[in-house]
Design a protein around this motif. Structure first.
Motif, mmCIF file in Angstrom:
data_model
loop_
_atom_site.group_PDB
_atom_site.id
_atom_site.type_symbol
_atom_site.label_atom_id
_atom_site.label_comp_id
_atom_site.label_asym_id
_atom_site.label_seq_id
_atom_site.Cartn_x
_atom_site.Cartn_y
_atom_site.Cartn_z
ATOM 1 N N GLU A 78 16.941 38.962 70.717
ATOM 2 C CA GLU A 78 16.350 37.655 70.417
ATOM 3 C C GLU A 78 14.848 37.663 70.631
ATOM 4 O O GLU A 78 14.107 37.055 69.876
ATOM 5 N N GLU A 79 14.396 38.380 71.647
ATOM 6 C CA GLU A 79 12.970 38.409 71.969
ATOM 7 C C GLU A 79 12.285 39.539 71.200
ATOM 8 O O GLU A 79 12.765 40.677 71.177
ATOM 9 N N ASP A 80 11.160 39.235 70.583
ATOM 10 C CA ASP A 80 10.385 40.210 69.829
ATOM 11 C C ASP A 80 9.990 41.373 70.736
ATOM 12 O O ASP A 80 9.372 41.176 71.778
ATOM 13 N N GLY A 81 10.393 42.584 70.351
ATOM 14 C CA GLY A 81 10.041 43.783 71.104
ATOM 15 C C GLY A 81 11.059 44.206 72.137
ATOM 16 O O GLY A 81 10.906 45.258 72.763
ATOM 17 N N ALA A 82 12.109 43.417 72.321
ATOM 18 C CA ALA A 82 13.153 43.771 73.286
ATOM 19 C C ALA A 82 14.163 44.723 72.646
ATOM 20 O O ALA A 82 14.316 44.763 71.428
ATOM 21 N N PRO A 141 6.303 41.750 64.813
ATOM 22 C CA PRO A 141 5.357 42.810 65.193
ATOM 23 C C PRO A 141 5.813 43.728 66.331
ATOM 24 O O PRO A 141 5.721 44.950 66.218
ATOM 25 N N LYS A 142 6.306 43.163 67.435
ATOM 26 C CA LYS A 142 6.720 44.001 68.562
ATOM 27 C C LYS A 142 7.997 44.776 68.247
ATOM 28 O O LYS A 142 8.172 45.903 68.714
ATOM 29 N N ASP A 143 8.883 44.170 67.451
ATOM 30 C CA ASP A 143 10.085 44.891 67.010
ATOM 31 C C ASP A 143 9.681 46.092 66.162
ATOM 32 O O ASP A 143 10.237 47.186 66.300
#
Length: 165
Positions: A78-82, A141-143
């Motif tokens: 759910e969280e970007d980049g996790a 972006p972080k993903d």
């Protein structure tokens, strides 16, 4: 012991796809500490016409693309980049990771345009598709940064340079 990749070839030009997929997909799972023998991936080696049909049917984009993936389960974070919720080797329901389709002409054209060996480009796309089956994505972006970093690490383990340079 399962066969990790069940490869169906609709295009004879994919003669070495099974071996390449076995290597790329197993390297991806191993990099994420997942035992390759406990999972299954279905892979379709096709041409541009077939992948354009699939792209139209599933994404509403009636043109060829290099690779498509259909995860068997929603694992995205759910969280970007996790990190996504990776499948468990202990859960038989997680065994089937999903389906990948890859198109010969698009891959060959991209490899030529990028000045890369076809084998390396295809390996990259198989790693990329397998990561999609595991819940990784590149929309946020972080993903994207996480996924691309993993691709570079996995490809390096196979002796292939950074595809993003």
């Amino acid at each position: 012991m399962n066969n990790l990749v069940d490869c169906v070839l609709e295009d004879d030009r994919w003669a070495d796809l099974q071996a390449r997929a076995d290597t790329a997909c197993a390297a991806t799972l191993t990099h994420l500490n997942l035992p390759a023998d406990d999972f299954e991936i279905s892979l379709l080696g096709c041409d541009d016409a077939r992948i354009a049909e699939l792209n139209a049917d599933f994404r509403g984009k009636p043109q060829p693309t290099n690779v498509l993936s259909w995860p068997s389960d929603e694992r995205a974070a759910e969280e970007d980049g996790a990190m996504p919720e990776l499948p468990s080797a202990d859960n038989p329901m997680d065994a089937e990771l999903g389906d990948i389709a890859i198109a010969y002409e698009t891959c060959a054209r991209e490899a030529a345009e990028q000045g890369k060996p076809m084998e390396e480009h295809v390996t990259h796309l198989l790693v990329h598709g397998t990561l999609h089956l595991l819940g990784f994505d590149h929309i946020r972006p972080k993903d994207a940064s996480l996924m691309e970093g993993l691709e570079v690490e996995i490809l390096a383990s196979l002796g292939i340079g950074n595809p993003y340079e």
